[in-house]
Every structure is written in C-alpha cells, then in structure tokens.
Design a protein around this motif. Structure first.
Motif, PDB file in Angstrom:
ATOM      1  N   TYR D  17      23.355  44.687  57.374  1.00 53.77           N
ATOM      2  CA  TYR D  17      22.465  43.497  57.165  1.00 53.77           C
ATOM      3  C   TYR D  17      22.209  43.014  55.701  1.00 53.77           C
ATOM      4  N   ARG D  19      24.857  42.563  54.094  1.00 52.95           N
ATOM      5  CA  ARG D  19      26.045  41.833  54.209  1.00 52.95           C
ATOM      6  C   ARG D  19      25.818  40.366  54.888  1.00 52.95           C
ATOM      7  N   GLY D  20      24.660  40.364  55.618  1.00 49.65           N
ATOM      8  CA  GLY D  20      24.686  39.293  56.424  1.00 49.65           C
ATOM      9  C   GLY D  20      25.276  39.375  57.943  1.00 49.65           C
ATOM     10  N   TRP D  21      25.446  40.487  58.312  1.00 49.37           N
ATOM     11  CA  TRP D  21      26.532  40.470  59.672  1.00 49.37           C
ATOM     12  C   TRP D  21      25.585  40.949  60.695  1.00 49.37           C
TER      13      TRP D  21
END
Lengths: 209, 209, 209, 209
Positions: D17, D19-21
C-alpha cells in the motif's frame, strides 16, 4: 568489524529500500574494516535490504574467505568490492539497482568506452573533489557478466582507464559508487541517482522509445 | 536564535529529504533572527539534510561572519539568502534541488530574461498575495556561477527586475523561494514543485528530447 | 461533530499529504454530521494538510455559517461540498490537487461537456455500485471560477447532467469525489488517482507535448 | 492458520500500500496453510490493504468454503489463488494492481499468446531458479473476465502452456505472482514491478501515445 559499522550498513539498506533503489534482494554494500590485511564488512547475499540487521553483515578477507563461522553466503559480487577498495583506496562501496540507473546503463550501444557524460549541474559539486558545476563526469558502462572473476578484471581495467570517475554502471544491472567513508559513498549514490533521473527525463537514451 | 527556530529548520530538512528535494548535501534553509542588525539562522554547509539537528544551524551576520564559535562552515550560498532577506523583506528563504526544478531551470535557452511562465492553475493561489488562478507567475532563471559575490549581484538585479516574482531558479541548480515565515516559505516550495512537475509533464521543455 | 470524525478527517489529510495529493494548503475534506438540518464537518481554509489536528475541523451549516465561535475561516469551497452532499446524498466529500488529476483536468479543450472517459479497467470496480471492468466512467470537467456561488451553480448543473458520475474535475484545479462514508470517499480518491496516472501515462492528453 | 502467518500477510499489505501497488481495495494475498487437504489463508474481499489486521485474513478450503464462521466474504479471486497453488505447488500467491503492471498488461493487442518478454536484466536473477541475466522471462497476458470460474479455467490453461513463467498479467487489471514462501513471492512482486517500470519507461507499449 564493529557493531556500529554493521548497523550503519543495515541503516543504508533501509533508506535505499524505501526509495526503491534495492528492490528484490538486489544491491550490496561494503565498508573497509582494515587495510593491511584488507578486510571488508559486506552484506550477505540474497537478503532483502529493507530488513537488514547487523548480523546480516559478514566480514570477508581479500582471498575470498569469510572471516569467522557464518552460515550466510557472502555476496557473489564481493570481488568487485575488493577491486574498488584496492584500486581507489575507497573506505566504502555501495551498489544499487534503481530504475533510472538501469535505464541509463542501457541507453548507449555496447562499446569498449561506452559511458554516460554528465556536465553543467550544480549537483556534481557533491562528488568528492569536484568544485564547480562545470565539471564533466564520465561514468563508464561495463558489460554485465555472470563470471565474477572476468567481471572483476573488466572492472579493474575500467577503473584504471577512467582514473577520475566516481562511479561505473553495469549494463542493465545498476550502479557502483564509493567514497572515503560510508557517508561519502551514500552521498554519491544520492547525487548520481538524482542526475540519472534528470538526464533520463530531459535527454532520454538514444535507444529509448 | 531560539532552539525552536533551529528545530523547525531541521524538520523542514527532513520533510524535503523524504520527498527527494535535497538529496546529497544539496539545499539550504534560513530564517531571519533579527532585522537590525540583520541576522540569519542558516544551515551549515555540506551536511545531509535528512538528519539535521538543531546544532547544525548557524547564526550569521550581514557581513558574512558566523556569530559565536562554531567550527562548521556556513553555506557558501549565504550571500544569496542575505540578498533575498534584504530586497524582499523575507522572514525565511528556502533553497531546494529537486529533479523537476532542475529540469525546468534548464528548459529555456540562456538569455537575460529567461523565465518559466505559469498561468491558470488554482495552485497559484497558495502564493502569497495571489487571489485568482488567472494570475501569471513569471519565475526568472538566473545563470549559475561559482563566484558567490557575482551570483549574489546577479540575483539582486533579477529580484529588482521582477518585483512580483515569488521565486527564481538557478540554471541546472535549483529553486530559491521565500516567505514572511518559514511556514509560508515551505508552502511556496510545495506549490512551485507541484507546478514544475505539472508543467514539465504536460508542456515539457523546448530543449528536451 | 464527534471528535472521532474530526480525527478521521485529519488522518486522511496526513495520508494524502504523504502521497503529494494536497501540497501547499490545497485540498479540503468534509463529512456530513447531520442531514436535517444539513451540517458538515469541514477542514478550515488555508491550512497545511499534513499536520491537521481535530481542532482544525469546523462545523458548518447549510446557510454558510460556522457553528460555534471558531476564529478559523471555513474553506472557500464549502459551497461545493454542500452542493454535492445535497444532490448526491453523499456522507463525505474529498477534494484533492494531485499532479495527474490536474494534468487530466486540462487535457481536453473547454466545452460544455468536456470529460475524461475511463473504460475497461478492473480498478473501476472499486467505485460504488460498479460491478464490472466493462463499466464506462465519464468524469465531467468543470471550468474553474473564483466566484464560488457561480461555480457551485455550475457544479450543481453538471452533477444533474451526469447522474452516474462518481466525481468531477475542476479545470487546472483538481478532483472532487464523494461517498456514503469517509472510507468510501477515500477509496474513490485512490482509485481515480490510480486511473488518472494510468490513463495519463498511456494515452496522454491531446494538448500535451 | 497461525496468527504469525496472518500477521505476515497483513504486513505485506501495508508495504505494498505504501508503494501504491494496492490502492483502493485492490489486490489480494494468500499463503498455503496445508496441502492435504488444500487450505489457503487469504485476504477478505473489499478491504483497504494499508490497514489490514490479522483478523482480516480468512481460511478457505479447496471447495470454496470459508473455514470457521467469519462474516467477511473471501476475495472473489480466491479461485485463481487455488488454481496457482495447485498447478505451481506455490506456497504463497500475491496479486497487485500497480500503475506500471496495469500499463504493461495493456500494451499488446489481445491474442491467445499475448505476453511481455523481459530479457537481459540482472534483476531477473532474483526470480526463483534463474541464474543469469541472459534469462528470457515470458509473462503471459490473460484477458480479464468477471466470471471467476471461466477466468480460473483460462488461468489454468495459461499456466500449463507457460510452465516456466513466474507470473502472469490480467489485462487492465494487474499482476499475479507466487513463490515457495511469502518472502519469495514478495521478492517476485518487487522484481517484476521494477522490470515493468524499466521496460515501460524505455520501450513503452505499441499502443501507447
């Protein structure tokens, strides 16, 4: 190797991991423990770099033997660290695998003297001994190889051919840079990563789309 | 200089470092401690900005002398901070080296009046005194120079020629902006960084690939 | 307004600030406290969003008056939050200013029905009521305006003309989205930001370089 | 399922989360609890991944029934996890929705054998069993489908047709990869995300602007 040194290497791992510069189990970091005989503290192979503990740092002599009785394997790239520590008198060597350094390492056609030239940026002044943004930094690109002895030899030759270089790139692999101290080597990583991204975004690579 | 002020400058360093705006040992930050005589609290030179402590902040007078007996060197760019504090009446000056500000600083050909024009963005309203997105902000680009006296003179002239500018860029070097307070100056950095990235991604630079 | 609600709004501010979606003092967040009469908890104007405390959240009635005796100004964009809460029956409204939403908001020529169309992405299923990636989401673009009464009117018309839209963009300004709860509205922000970046990177905007 | 395993799955959620994945409520993660009978610990459906707690992890048998009496729904994509655990003997399966994996999943025209080929990168050596950067990794692209039984069947066929693949992409949806352990599967995610971004930035997609 002092526990302080091992903790500092582990802390660098956490910082670089947070920036995405050592994803997977990529990257490795070393610091010189003694010169005569040459001994390096170096990260064990195949470990994630975001959760390194001091006990994940091994001590290694110049003949390729781990000092003490660790079960962990030293990094396969230890020979490159030894080569740099010897030829440059470096006190610390850091190897990272960022997206931008990988991209730049692959932007120019293979050639004996492939390199990335960076010139005119104030940020260059953060490299050891550089006093003006007018400095021209030439970062050689070395072809990658799984034969570490051959690669270490090629790196040695490259270092001798580029006595002023503060770093080199392994093609489609990543960055090696170094410094008198860990702090200086870490500063060099930050500066070069900054410059690679800036160069990559404004000039691109000849082979890029 | 109060300890609170030094702590605030150090905290700005940590925040900017986390965003990658002051990598290496780049960037420097100052706040006015007194007007008459003019005294600035400013970050010491050559320090990493992610680990600044209050003791890394020096007090500097308008003649270029460090107040007290610190061994640390003041930032070489202190003269630029003094110039801005004087001509703009700023209470705080922040200098950053982000990738996008460096890219934008280099996107237009050198000229006495090179500048980046930003117009029509709501985010502009965060700049002090701007009340509409229809505002046109002209950010002058000043050629970089290692001679700080000469550069400070050039900056002074530029500030006078652009009385409405909230910031300037040093070519291939970075951003200077300021504010009445540290909070206002930090807000200006965030706004300008946002706008540089937006402009850079949509319009690019004439000289970019 | 409960203290829990104010704390949740402040926590959203910290998370969005960390991702760079509310730099400067941009963005504002609201949650419905009661329906009859309509009362909103909303972030005070001109505050940085990374350091919001529960005391920075104001309660506002539908006539534009702050409930209680706060010295802080409500956000100038409160009228837009009221408009959305009424016409959509939303329980929470979030407004962000990311680089990619700003870029997308400016990618198509001004027109009464300018919009961004997003279709075929699994991520769309995270929008309330959407059950297949084959959904086509049409996000209207509303021209920016400093006259809040006029802008609120234009937003109201747009919401009526696009009854299925989960969000709208203000041109060169940012994103408004909403949800039954704060959690749903925050999910919508994350999903739309993801989609804007994906669309922006693969399709670009007609007017981009 | 041990509490330790559930905590590890939750911790992976927080890291991805950050890392925006796995924005929105996207992504899901599983680990094999027992082989005979096959039981998987898997993230419950429709939860944000940045705030997972151990109690958000469900145990699921191979017939599609949740073990115990949880009120939470298992992820709709559980069948894909079962398929992978069976055909690959994987101990852990991770599904992410990053911008770059979504972009790459959509870069080539639909075809029975659409795939992303990655070759020559040192980072490939972090994939299980790969010993040289000269490895050629072929990552199949599977068309997305809301019918999970049909999609699981298609995934099963794809896995059989590409016995050496370490991962597959669902078109406009995201990445599935796996490993003997959670640590190996997480390493695979990091490596593939790195490679997708590198490939995407240097080669782009045929259909991209």
């Amino acid at each position: 190797m002092t526990k302080k040194l091992a903790s500092e290497l582990a802390a660098i791992g956490r910082r670089f991991y947070a920036r995405g510069w050592v994803l997977g189990t990529s990257g490795n970091f070393s610091a010189v423990v003694s010169r005569k005989p040459l001994r390096l503290a170096i990260t064990a192979s195949s470990l994630p770099k975001g959760t390194l503990r001091a006990s994940d740092i091994l001590e290694y002599d110049e003949h390729g033997t781990v000092v003490g009785t660790s079960k962990d394997r030293p990094s396969a790239e230890t020979l490159l660290h030894v080569e740099i520590a010897r030829r440059r008198g470096a006190g610390a060597v850091l190897h990272t695998h960022s997206v931008w350094s990988t991209m730049l390492s692959d932007a120019w056609a293979p050639a004996p003297d492939a390199s990335v030239a960076i010139e005119g940026y104030e940020m260059l002044k953060g490299l050891s001994g550089v006093t003006s943004h007018e400095h021209r930094e030439l970062i050689p690109i070395v072809d990658n190889d799984q034969n570490m002895t051959r690669l270490a030899h090629r790196v040695g030759e490259t270092l001798d051919r580029h006595p002023g270089a503060h770093a080199f790139l392994l093609r489609r692999h990543g960055l090696y840079t170094w410094g008198e101290s860990l702090a200086e080597a870490e500063r060099h990583v930050e500066i070069l990563e900054f410059l690679f991204e800036t160069i990559g975004r404004t000039q691109g690579g000849p082979s890029w789309r």
